[in-house]
Design an enzyme around this catalytic site. Structure first.
Site, PDB file in Angstrom:
ATOM      1  N   ASP A  13       0.825  -1.219   0.000  1.00  0.00           N
ATOM      2  CA  ASP A  13       0.000   0.000   0.000  1.00  0.00           C
ATOM      3  C   ASP A  13       0.857   1.267   0.000  1.00  0.00           C
ATOM      4  OD1 ASP A  13      -2.360  -1.634   0.329  1.00  0.00           O
ATOM      5  OD2 ASP A  13      -1.825  -1.794   2.448  1.00  0.00           O
ATOM      6  N   GLY A  15       1.806   3.055  -2.498  1.00  0.00           N
ATOM      7  CA  GLY A  15       1.556   3.957  -3.615  1.00  0.00           C
ATOM      8  C   GLY A  15       2.273   3.522  -4.881  1.00  0.00           C
ATOM      9  N   LYS A  16       2.519   2.206  -4.997  1.00  0.00           N
ATOM     10  CA  LYS A  16       3.263   1.689  -6.154  1.00  0.00           C
ATOM     11  C   LYS A  16       2.511   1.886  -7.462  1.00  0.00           C
ATOM     12  CE  LYS A  16       3.616  -2.389  -4.330  1.00  0.00           C
ATOM     13  NZ  LYS A  16       2.981  -2.029  -3.027  1.00  0.00           N
ATOM     14  N   GLY A  40      -4.131  -4.135  -4.909  1.00  0.00           N
ATOM     15  CA  GLY A  40      -4.915  -3.080  -5.548  1.00  0.00           C
ATOM     16  C   GLY A  40      -4.057  -1.849  -5.740  1.00  0.00           C
ATOM     17  N   HIS A  41      -3.944  -1.391  -6.981  1.00  0.00           N
ATOM     18  CA  HIS A  41      -3.173  -0.192  -7.280  1.00  0.00           C
ATOM     19  C   HIS A  41      -4.117   0.899  -7.782  1.00  0.00           C
ATOM     20  CE1 HIS A  41       0.868  -2.521  -7.815  1.00  0.00           C
ATOM     21  NE2 HIS A  41       0.451  -2.451  -6.569  1.00  0.00           N
ATOM     22  N   ARG A 142       2.240 -28.856  -6.789  1.00  0.00           N
ATOM     23  CA  ARG A 142       2.231 -29.398  -8.158  1.00  0.00           C
ATOM     24  C   ARG A 142       0.871 -29.971  -8.550  1.00  0.00           C
ATOM     25  NH1 ARG A 142       7.516 -32.779  -6.845  1.00  0.00           N
ATOM     26  NH2 ARG A 142       6.313 -32.826  -4.921  1.00  0.00           N
ATOM     27  N   GLN A 222       2.012  -5.781  -3.236  1.00  0.00           N
ATOM     28  CA  GLN A 222       2.310  -5.940  -1.806  1.00  0.00           C
ATOM     29  C   GLN A 222       3.659  -5.281  -1.458  1.00  0.00           C
ATOM     30  OE1 GLN A 222       1.253  -9.259  -3.348  1.00  0.00           O
ATOM     31  NE2 GLN A 222      -0.813  -8.667  -2.900  1.00  0.00           N
ATOM     32  N   THR A 298      -8.445  -2.992  -2.524  1.00  0.00           N
ATOM     33  CA  THR A 298      -9.121  -4.254  -2.818  1.00  0.00           C
ATOM     34  C   THR A 298     -10.270  -4.534  -1.861  1.00  0.00           C
ATOM     35  OG1 THR A 298      -7.113  -5.186  -3.778  1.00  0.00           O
ATOM     36  CG2 THR A 298      -8.786  -6.747  -3.032  1.00  0.00           C
ATOM     37  N   ARG A 301     -10.722  -2.085   3.640  1.00  0.00           N
ATOM     38  CA  ARG A 301     -10.407  -2.117   5.064  1.00  0.00           C
ATOM     39  C   ARG A 301      -9.565  -0.901   5.465  1.00  0.00           C
ATOM     40  NH1 ARG A 301      -7.857  -8.019   6.027  1.00  0.00           N
ATOM     41  NH2 ARG A 301      -6.783  -7.412   4.115  1.00  0.00           N
TER      42      ARG A 301
END
Length: 427
Positions: A13, A15-16, A40-41, A142, A222, A298, A301
């Site tokens: 979070d 600010g990417k 979420g961006h 797998r 993340q 996203t 929260r």
């Protein structure tokens, strides 16, 4: 620089999304290399706001090739929701590519995610319940299904095996109802043909692009403290948001990364459970949350807010090999005085400067602060470092001093153009 890896250096979070969008103007390709729609961006262009979860943040530029790499887990329903939403707003996604090796999120992954969180009770990790962790679990075990499997003639058989096993797990371990094979098969067969035009060997595309000297921006989701190995385990994500994750998640070698840019807020936030030494639980923390609009893209929260923690950024600098920092949301701290910067922790009477692996130790750590005067001047229109108020410049310099990492970019607002460039990238 030909390639830049962009990583979060706190708990995500940071600010990417805005930083990726800003740097994408100078790149030829933008590559998302890990995570899923648990990320979420948020990107603001003019008066429009865009919330992206799977699509790389460079997708808002029509001339950029955007890649969803093999390290991402893809929920096709979410991907097509995003594609359709942008298409309705006039964007074309002709230059979007999806790795054939990326793993799929299926309906049973979401059920397992929720069931496991319920089983944990008070010890919940705080996942988004989007099925990300169970999808990565299947990848490691797998037993996962990949995009290329969805497009193959073996998909009905592979899906039937997976559904049978997951339904047994849901019913016998968690006491939950499973999924119906026919419904899942019809849904995912519908996605297959829609997805096919985007699917390719993205590692090969990247290899060719790098050989041609094209600029590539690798976008992480993340942050370092949510990394599966280097984060606050078990309160972490299920992938590798650190710079090392670029090689695995995009299918490139280590020598393909020229420059690692770490993104940090001018303060610290965290979503979900787990220890947070510099957290401000009182009125000031709530004020920073409101001013900084600190609510999950996203999940919605509220984020926990606290002072800037140089201990965790030094940890991130080491494990990522940071070249520079991008400091975001400096404007949020306008009017806050005095400001505090955490330079170390006190644990059982002793000062420690390195980030501990043990959560029991971290929970008992008391932050050690250095106070610095704040500023009251509006910084949102500033575009040059020398035009920042003296105390704001001193705050940035102190962060550089405490972390050992020079600052290349400073965000002073949510919009694309609200950025101070201290060091040019892709030069």
């Amino acid at each position: 620089m030909a390639t830049v890896a962009l990583v979060g250096v706190q708990w995500g979070d940071e600010g990417k999304g805005k930083v990726t969008d800003f740097l994408a103007a100078r790149a030829d390709l933008v590559v998302r290399y890990q995570g899923g729609n648990n990320a979420g961006h948020t990107v603001v262009v003019g008066e429009e706001e865009f919330r992206l979860h799977l699509l790389p943040s460079g997708i808002l530029y029509p001339d950029k090739t955007c890649i969803i790499g093999n390290g991402v887990v893809i929920d096709p329903a979410v991907l097509f929701e995003e594609i359709e939403a942008l298409t309705r707003r006039g964007f074309t996604l002709a230059r979007l590519l999806v790795s054939e090796r990326a793993h799929l999120i299926l309906p049973y992954h979401r059920l397992l995610d929720a069931a496991e969180e319920e089983r944990r009770g008070r010890g919940q990790i705080g996942t988004t319940r989007r099925g990300i962790g169970p999808a990565y679990t299947d990848k490691a075990a797998r037993t996962g299904l990949r995009v290329i499997d969805l497009l193959s003639e073996d998909f009905p058989h592979l899906l039937a095996e997976a559904v049978d096993y997951k339904n047994q797990l849901l019913s016998k371990v968690y006491g939950k109802e499973g999924v119906k094979y026919e419904e899942v098969y019809r849904e995912y067969q519908g996605y297959a043909e829609r997805l096919r035009p985007y699917v390719t060997d993205t590692s090969l595309v990247l290899s060719q692009s790098l050989a041609e000297g094209r600029h590539v921006l690798f976008e992480g989701a993340q942050g370092t403290l949510l990394d599966l190995d280097h984060g606050t385990y078990p309160f972490v994500t299920s992938s590798y948001p650190t710079a090392g994750g670029v090689c695995i998640g995009a299918g490139v070698g280590p020598r393909a990364i020229d420059y690692v840019l770490g993104v940090a807020k001018a303060y610290t936030t965290r979503v979900g459970e787990g220890p947070f030494p510099t957290e401000l639980p009182g009125e000031l923390g709530r004020e920073i949350r409101e001013r900084g609009r600190e609510f999950g893209t996203t999940t919605g929260r509220p984020r926990r807010c606290g002072w800037f923690d140089a201990v965790i950024v030094r940890h991130a600098a080491r494990v990522n090999g940071l070249s520079h920092l991008c400091l975001t949301k400096l404007d949020v701290l306008t009017g806050v005085a005095p400001l505090k910067l955490c330079y170390g922790y006190r644990y059982r009477g002793e000062e420690i400067r390195e980030f501990p692996a043990s959560l029991s130790v971290l929970r008992s750590c008391q932050p050690l602060y250095e106070e610095i005067p704040g500023w009251t001047e509006d910084v949102s229109q500033v575009r040059r470092l020398e035009d920042l108020p003296y105390n704001a410049r001193r705050y940035v310099e102190k962060i550089e001093e405490l972390t050992g990492v020079p600052v290349a970019l400073i965000g002073v607002g949510v919009r694309r153009e609200q950025m101070i460039i201290c060091h040019s990238l892709f030069s």
